[in-house]
Write a protein that holds these residues in place. Structure first.
Motif, PDB file in Angstrom:
ATOM      1  N   ILE A   1      54.452  43.656  37.927  1.00 17.05           N
ATOM      2  CA  ILE A   1      53.031  43.727  38.269  1.00 17.05           C
ATOM      3  C   ILE A   1      52.510  45.061  37.761  1.00 17.05           C
ATOM      4  O   ILE A   1      53.054  46.120  38.073  1.00 17.05           O
ATOM      5  CB  ILE A   1      52.826  43.576  39.782  1.00 17.05           C
ATOM      6  N   VAL A   2      51.454  44.997  36.965  1.00 17.12           N
ATOM      7  CA  VAL A   2      50.893  46.220  36.387  1.00 17.12           C
ATOM      8  C   VAL A   2      49.592  46.640  37.063  1.00 17.12           C
ATOM      9  O   VAL A   2      49.204  47.799  36.959  1.00 17.12           O
ATOM     10  CB  VAL A   2      50.684  46.094  34.859  1.00 17.12           C
ATOM     11  N   HIS A   3      48.949  45.691  37.775  1.00 18.76           N
ATOM     12  CA  HIS A   3      47.678  46.050  38.419  1.00 18.76           C
ATOM     13  C   HIS A   3      47.262  44.957  39.397  1.00 18.76           C
ATOM     14  O   HIS A   3      47.447  43.777  39.117  1.00 18.76           O
ATOM     15  CB  HIS A   3      46.591  46.212  37.354  1.00 18.76           C
ATOM     16  N   ILE A   4      46.736  45.363  40.541  1.00 21.20           N
ATOM     17  CA  ILE A   4      46.118  44.441  41.488  1.00 21.20           C
ATOM     18  C   ILE A   4      44.680  44.894  41.637  1.00 21.20           C
ATOM     19  O   ILE A   4      44.422  46.065  41.914  1.00 21.20           O
ATOM     20  CB  ILE A   4      46.840  44.435  42.851  1.00 21.20           C
ATOM     21  N   ARG A   5      43.765  43.974  41.438  1.00 25.08           N
ATOM     22  CA  ARG A   5      42.346  44.345  41.388  1.00 25.08           C
ATOM     23  C   ARG A   5      41.503  43.493  42.321  1.00 25.08           C
ATOM     24  O   ARG A   5      41.651  42.280  42.377  1.00 25.08           O
ATOM     25  CB  ARG A   5      41.824  44.180  39.970  1.00 25.08           C
ATOM     26  N   HIS A   6      40.598  44.146  43.058  1.00 20.97           N
ATOM     27  CA  HIS A   6      39.617  43.440  43.879  1.00 20.97           C
ATOM     28  C   HIS A   6      38.523  42.951  42.938  1.00 20.97           C
ATOM     29  O   HIS A   6      38.012  43.713  42.121  1.00 20.97           O
ATOM     30  CB  HIS A   6      39.043  44.384  44.936  1.00 20.97           C
ATOM     31  N   THR A   7      38.150  41.688  43.038  1.00 19.26           N
ATOM     32  CA  THR A   7      37.231  41.103  42.067  1.00 19.26           C
ATOM     33  C   THR A   7      35.786  41.571  42.206  1.00 19.26           C
ATOM     34  O   THR A   7      34.974  41.304  41.326  1.00 19.26           O
ATOM     35  CB  THR A   7      37.263  39.568  42.137  1.00 19.26           C
ATOM     36  N   SER A   8      35.447  42.283  43.286  1.00 14.37           N
ATOM     37  CA  SER A   8      34.076  42.792  43.399  1.00 14.37           C
ATOM     38  C   SER A   8      33.875  44.055  42.563  1.00 14.37           C
ATOM     39  O   SER A   8      32.753  44.503  42.378  1.00 14.37           O
ATOM     40  CB  SER A   8      33.714  43.070  44.852  1.00 14.37           C
TER      41      SER A   8
ATOM     42  N   PRO B   1      39.756  37.803  47.339  1.00 17.01           N
ATOM     43  CA  PRO B   1      39.089  38.339  46.144  1.00 17.01           C
ATOM     44  C   PRO B   1      39.972  39.285  45.323  1.00 17.01           C
ATOM     45  O   PRO B   1      39.577  40.401  45.012  1.00 17.01           O
ATOM     46  CB  PRO B   1      37.887  39.070  46.738  1.00 17.01           C
ATOM     47  N   TYR B   2      41.176  38.840  45.005  1.00 16.13           N
ATOM     48  CA  TYR B   2      42.095  39.685  44.246  1.00 16.13           C
ATOM     49  C   TYR B   2      42.630  38.951  43.034  1.00 16.13           C
ATOM     50  O   TYR B   2      42.805  37.736  43.048  1.00 16.13           O
ATOM     51  CB  TYR B   2      43.283  40.122  45.113  1.00 16.13           C
ATOM     52  N   LYS B   3      42.926  39.740  42.013  1.00 16.88           N
ATOM     53  CA  LYS B   3      43.631  39.242  40.830  1.00 16.88           C
ATOM     54  C   LYS B   3      44.827  40.157  40.606  1.00 16.88           C
ATOM     55  O   LYS B   3      44.736  41.367  40.762  1.00 16.88           O
ATOM     56  CB  LYS B   3      42.718  39.247  39.607  1.00 16.88           C
ATOM     57  N   VAL B   4      45.924  39.553  40.222  1.00 18.20           N
ATOM     58  CA  VAL B   4      47.158  40.289  39.961  1.00 18.20           C
ATOM     59  C   VAL B   4      47.424  40.196  38.468  1.00 18.20           C
ATOM     60  O   VAL B   4      47.486  39.101  37.902  1.00 18.20           O
ATOM     61  CB  VAL B   4      48.340  39.690  40.763  1.00 18.20           C
ATOM     62  N   TYR B   5      47.550  41.338  37.835  1.00 20.76           N
ATOM     63  CA  TYR B   5      47.863  41.391  36.402  1.00 20.76           C
ATOM     64  C   TYR B   5      49.337  41.756  36.263  1.00 20.76           C
ATOM     65  O   TYR B   5      49.814  42.693  36.908  1.00 20.76           O
ATOM     66  CB  TYR B   5      46.982  42.430  35.705  1.00 20.76           C
ATOM     67  N   TYR B   6      50.031  41.006  35.437  1.00 17.53           N
ATOM     68  CA  TYR B   6      51.466  41.233  35.323  1.00 17.53           C
ATOM     69  C   TYR B   6      51.972  40.889  33.932  1.00 17.53           C
ATOM     70  O   TYR B   6      51.307  40.236  33.150  1.00 17.53           O
ATOM     71  CB  TYR B   6      52.215  40.412  36.386  1.00 17.53           C
ATOM     72  N   ARG B   7      53.177  41.365  33.646  1.00 16.53           N
ATOM     73  CA  ARG B   7      53.895  41.073  32.408  1.00 16.53           C
ATOM     74  C   ARG B   7      55.235  40.439  32.778  1.00 16.53           C
ATOM     75  O   ARG B   7      55.744  40.670  33.870  1.00 16.53           O
ATOM     76  CB  ARG B   7      54.184  42.354  31.622  1.00 16.53           C
TER      77      ARG B   7
END
Length: 75
Positions: free
Chosen positions: A59-66, A45-51
């Motif tokens: 990688i600018v942010h790793i977020r748990h989707t809940s 349940p993770y999304k990785v935000y990157y540029r």
């Protein structure tokens, strides 16, 4: 970060997906924020935000989707 917070990342799948960005940086769709991509980690349940900047993936942010949806303007 403590060991418990890193536990899901010890699995090979999340790390494999992140490492894949080095070879195929534009594999993920772009977000509403220009230049920011969102990589979903399959079966986790993770999304990785990157540029991608100067041929480097940042990688600018790793977020748990809940959690509440990410406002990409916060990046």
């Amino acid at each position: 970060m403590g060991g418990r917070r890193l536990a899901p990342w010890r699995s090979s799948e999340p790390l494999r997906r992140i490492r894949l960005l080095g070879d195929i940086p534009f594999i993920a769709p772009v977000t509403n924020e220009p230049g920011v991509y969102e990589l979903s980690i399959v079966r986790y349940p993770y999304k990785v935000y990157y540029r991608v900047e100067n041929e480097e993936v940042r990688i600018v942010h790793i977020r748990h989707t809940s959690r509440r949806p990410l406002d990409v303007n916060d990046l």
